[in-house]
Design an enzyme around this catalytic site. Structure first.
Site, PDB file in Angstrom:
ATOM      1  N   HIS A  13       0.821  -1.213   0.000  1.00 16.01           N
ATOM      2  CA  HIS A  13       0.000   0.000   0.000  1.00 16.01           C
ATOM      3  C   HIS A  13       0.862   1.275   0.000  1.00 16.01           C
ATOM      4  O   HIS A  13       2.077   1.198  -0.060  1.00 16.01           O
ATOM      5  CB  HIS A  13      -0.969  -0.046   1.180  1.00 16.01           C
ATOM      6  CG  HIS A  13      -2.030  -1.108   1.001  1.00 16.01           C
ATOM      7  ND1 HIS A  13      -3.358  -0.883   1.247  1.00 16.01           N
ATOM      8  CD2 HIS A  13      -1.951  -2.395   0.574  1.00 16.01           C
ATOM      9  CE1 HIS A  13      -4.056  -1.990   0.983  1.00 16.01           C
ATOM     10  NE2 HIS A  13      -3.217  -2.915   0.583  1.00 16.01           N
ATOM     11  N   HIS A  54      -9.224  -6.266  23.698  1.00 20.68           N
ATOM     12  CA  HIS A  54     -10.005  -7.180  24.536  1.00 20.68           C
ATOM     13  C   HIS A  54     -11.312  -6.598  25.073  1.00 20.68           C
ATOM     14  O   HIS A  54     -11.927  -7.187  25.956  1.00 20.68           O
ATOM     15  CB  HIS A  54      -9.205  -7.656  25.760  1.00 20.68           C
ATOM     16  CG  HIS A  54      -7.831  -8.181  25.462  1.00 20.68           C
ATOM     17  ND1 HIS A  54      -7.576  -9.512  25.196  1.00 20.68           N
ATOM     18  CD2 HIS A  54      -6.636  -7.555  25.389  1.00 20.68           C
ATOM     19  CE1 HIS A  54      -6.273  -9.679  24.976  1.00 20.68           C
ATOM     20  NE2 HIS A  54      -5.686  -8.509  25.081  1.00 20.68           N
ATOM     21  N   ARG A  71      -8.831  -0.130  29.753  1.00 24.78           N
ATOM     22  CA  ARG A  71      -7.509   0.415  30.098  1.00 24.78           C
ATOM     23  C   ARG A  71      -7.115   1.668  29.307  1.00 24.78           C
ATOM     24  O   ARG A  71      -6.560   2.607  29.869  1.00 24.78           O
ATOM     25  CB  ARG A  71      -6.452  -0.673  29.932  1.00 24.78           C
ATOM     26  CG  ARG A  71      -5.066  -0.205  30.311  1.00 24.78           C
ATOM     27  CD  ARG A  71      -4.121  -1.348  30.552  1.00 24.78           C
ATOM     28  NE  ARG A  71      -4.306  -1.947  31.872  1.00 24.78           N
ATOM     29  CZ  ARG A  71      -3.501  -2.886  32.366  1.00 24.78           C
ATOM     30  NH1 ARG A  71      -2.506  -3.357  31.642  1.00 24.78           N
ATOM     31  NH2 ARG A  71      -3.709  -3.373  33.575  1.00 24.78           N
ATOM     32  N   ARG A  83      -4.415  -5.588  18.415  1.00 25.57           N
ATOM     33  CA  ARG A  83      -3.443  -4.514  18.641  1.00 25.57           C
ATOM     34  C   ARG A  83      -2.283  -4.630  17.657  1.00 25.57           C
ATOM     35  O   ARG A  83      -1.874  -5.733  17.295  1.00 25.57           O
ATOM     36  CB  ARG A  83      -2.871  -4.616  20.064  1.00 25.57           C
ATOM     37  CG  ARG A  83      -3.861  -4.300  21.153  1.00 25.57           C
ATOM     38  CD  ARG A  83      -3.179  -4.383  22.521  1.00 25.57           C
ATOM     39  NE  ARG A  83      -2.509  -5.649  22.715  1.00 25.57           N
ATOM     40  CZ  ARG A  83      -2.634  -6.411  23.802  1.00 25.57           C
ATOM     41  NH1 ARG A  83      -3.413  -6.049  24.797  1.00 25.57           N
ATOM     42  NH2 ARG A  83      -1.969  -7.542  23.906  1.00 25.57           N
TER      43      ARG A  83
HETATM   44  C1  LIG Z   1     -10.699  -1.849   0.093  1.00 23.27           C
HETATM   45  C2  LIG Z   1      -9.918  -2.660   1.085  1.00 23.27           C
HETATM   46  N1  LIG Z   1     -10.412  -2.818   2.327  1.00 23.27           N
HETATM   47  C3  LIG Z   1      -9.749  -3.519   3.258  1.00 23.27           C
HETATM   48  C4  LIG Z   1      -8.526  -4.100   2.986  1.00 23.27           C
HETATM   49  C5  LIG Z   1      -7.842  -4.889   4.047  1.00 23.27           C
HETATM   50  O1  LIG Z   1      -6.601  -4.351   4.425  1.00 23.27           O
HETATM   51  P1  LIG Z   1      -5.520  -5.302   5.076  1.00 23.27           P
HETATM   52  O2  LIG Z   1      -4.870  -6.053   3.965  1.00 23.27           O
HETATM   53  O3  LIG Z   1      -4.562  -4.352   5.742  1.00 23.27           O
HETATM   54  O4  LIG Z   1      -6.201  -6.188   6.029  1.00 23.27           O
HETATM   55  C6  LIG Z   1      -7.973  -3.984   1.717  1.00 23.27           C
HETATM   56  C7  LIG Z   1      -6.692  -4.620   1.424  1.00 23.27           C
HETATM   57  O5  LIG Z   1      -6.021  -4.379   0.477  1.00 23.27           O
HETATM   58  C8  LIG Z   1      -8.691  -3.250   0.736  1.00 23.27           C
HETATM   59  O6  LIG Z   1      -8.208  -3.140  -0.508  1.00 23.27           O
END
Ligand SMILES: Cc1ncc(COP(=O)(O)O)c(C=O)c1O
Length: 390
Positions: free
Chosen positions: A187, A214, A218, A250
């Site tokens: 990304h 969780h 906290r 997390r």
């Molecule tokens: C539109 C969209 N949403 C959610 C995600 C999920 O992201 P991740 O791969 O960080 O879980 C992606 C992943 O490329 C995505 O393209």
């Protein structure tokens, strides 16, 4: 010549940041994550950013938060309008929380939800629209926002593919009541795995901090509305108080430290991505056999999509074979048209009208990579390979 789908955006700074964390001995979520969250929120002009271990988890935590907020929480059976093309984990939390999906077709040129179909998708049970800007290209977020405002709907922006994109000067990932980002490897910035939930709603921020950890109180300020007068004076009980059903999603402190370095480089990397895009567009814009993504606003160009125009009889298998032989990597556009996948049998959903454009993009589309470095030579190679196929 090899043309890869993705490559690392890291330099020595990220490696040094990881070394510092290793030497500190503090590996789990701490100061570096908080610094990254603050830098991220500031970069996008938003009040709160909550880091989690992936963009998928940001979506999951965001949907959960909407079920636990004090004002008009979502309820099982509520309806959500979604685009037919997105990544699987845009949709999965909706199913997991018992929501009904209404799939709306995309525009073939922008690959984003066709906003003219929103009215047809609306029913008395509609509570939310999920907007997704596909592969860097801003969805019609201004129109979707206005639609949500006029029908009192929540706008959830999954901006996991479009960090840095803008529409009318406003950042994608800031139009929603809840907005999510991914910092996965390929990304715009990378923290290995990672994601963020961004919001101006302080209650959502506090809920997200509890849900990622969780369901624990906290990280929630003492005076938060979500503590609802239940804060205990006895420190023994106060240390372990669970206030909402949560997960452990997390992030690691290592990811936070890398994020601090990467966000500093975002603008420079966007400039290079946009320069590559200008070259890609100049190579393909006049060739009607290939439908390339039409920019809406200012795209952050995650990648370059090509759909083999159904009006010409280009054979998909031959094109893909030529790309493979030329060492050019390519893949499906995002997750393709979601109702084509087996997972949809577990969903409560319907399709608004038809999803013909999403189906065409699924069956005749693919993308090649963009990178935060000059790829003029790779793009010229792609063009010459595609010249020879036809
Ligand atoms: C539109 C969209 N949403 C959610 C995600 C999920 O992201 P991740 O791969 O960080 O879980 C992606 C992943 O490329 C995505 O393209």
């Amino acid at each position: 010549m090899r043309y890869e789908l993705s490559s690392t955006s890291w330099g020595q700074e990220e490696l040094d940041a990881m070394q510092r964390v290793m030497r500190s001995g503090r590996f789990t979520m701490g100061e570096q994550v908080r610094l990254f969250e603050d830098a991220f929120a500031a970069r996008f002009g938003m009040k709160h950013a909550v880091m989690v271990n992936s963009g998928s988890s940001a979506n999951l935590v965001g949907i959960a938060a909407l079920f636990y907020r004090s004002t008009r929480p979502l309820q099982r059976g509520d309806e959500v309008i979604v685009p037919a093309i997105s990544w699987a984990t845009t949709f999965h939390p909706l199913q997991q929380y018992g929501l009904k999906l209404r799939f709306v077709d995309v525009e073939l040129e922008t690959l984003n939800m066709d906003a003219s179909k929103l009215e047809a998708a609306l029913t008395p049970r509609t509570r939310m629209v999920v907007a997704v800007s596909i592969l860097g290209n801003p969805a019609p977020l201004d129109r979707i926002r206005a639609f949500c405002d006029s029908h009192d709907l929540i706008l959830f922006e999954d901006n996991c593919e479009s960090m840095g994109a803008t529409l009318s000067g406003r950042h994608c990932g800031t139009f929603g009541d809840i907005n999510t980002f991914s910092t996965f490897y390929s990304h715009h910035i990378s923290t290995m795995e990672g994601g963020l939930l961004v919001t101006n709603d302080t209650e959502i921020d506090h809920l997200a901090r509890a849900i990622r950890n969780h369901g624990w109180a906290r990280d929630v300020p003492a005076d938060s509305v979500i503590n609802r007068g239940q804060r205990l004076d006895d420190p023994f009980f106060e240390a372990y108080r669970f206030i909402v059903p949560g997960y452990n999603v997390r992030p690691l402190e290592l990811a936070g430290a890398v994020g601090v370095e990467q966000i500093r480089k975002l603008d420079g990397m966007l400039t290079v991505r946009r320069r590559n895009a200008a070259h890609f567009v100049s190579l393909f814009k006049d060739d009607r056999r290939y439908i390339i993504q039409r920019e809406n606003g200012s795209s952050s160009w995650f990648s370059f999509t090509i759909i083999l125009n159904p009006e010409y009889n280009l054979d998909r298998a031959r094109v893909m074979d030529a790309l493979r032989k030329a060492d050019i990597e390519f893949r499906m556009i995002t997750g393709g048209c979601f109702p084509q996948h087996a997972a949809v049998r577990y969903f409560d959903y319907d399709i608004v009208g038809n999803i013909n454009n999403a189906t065409t993009a699924h069956e005749r589309g693919f993308f090649v990579g963009n990178h935060p470095r000059d790829i003029t030579a790779e793009l010229d190679h792609l063009r010459s390979v595609l010249n020879k196929v036809s």
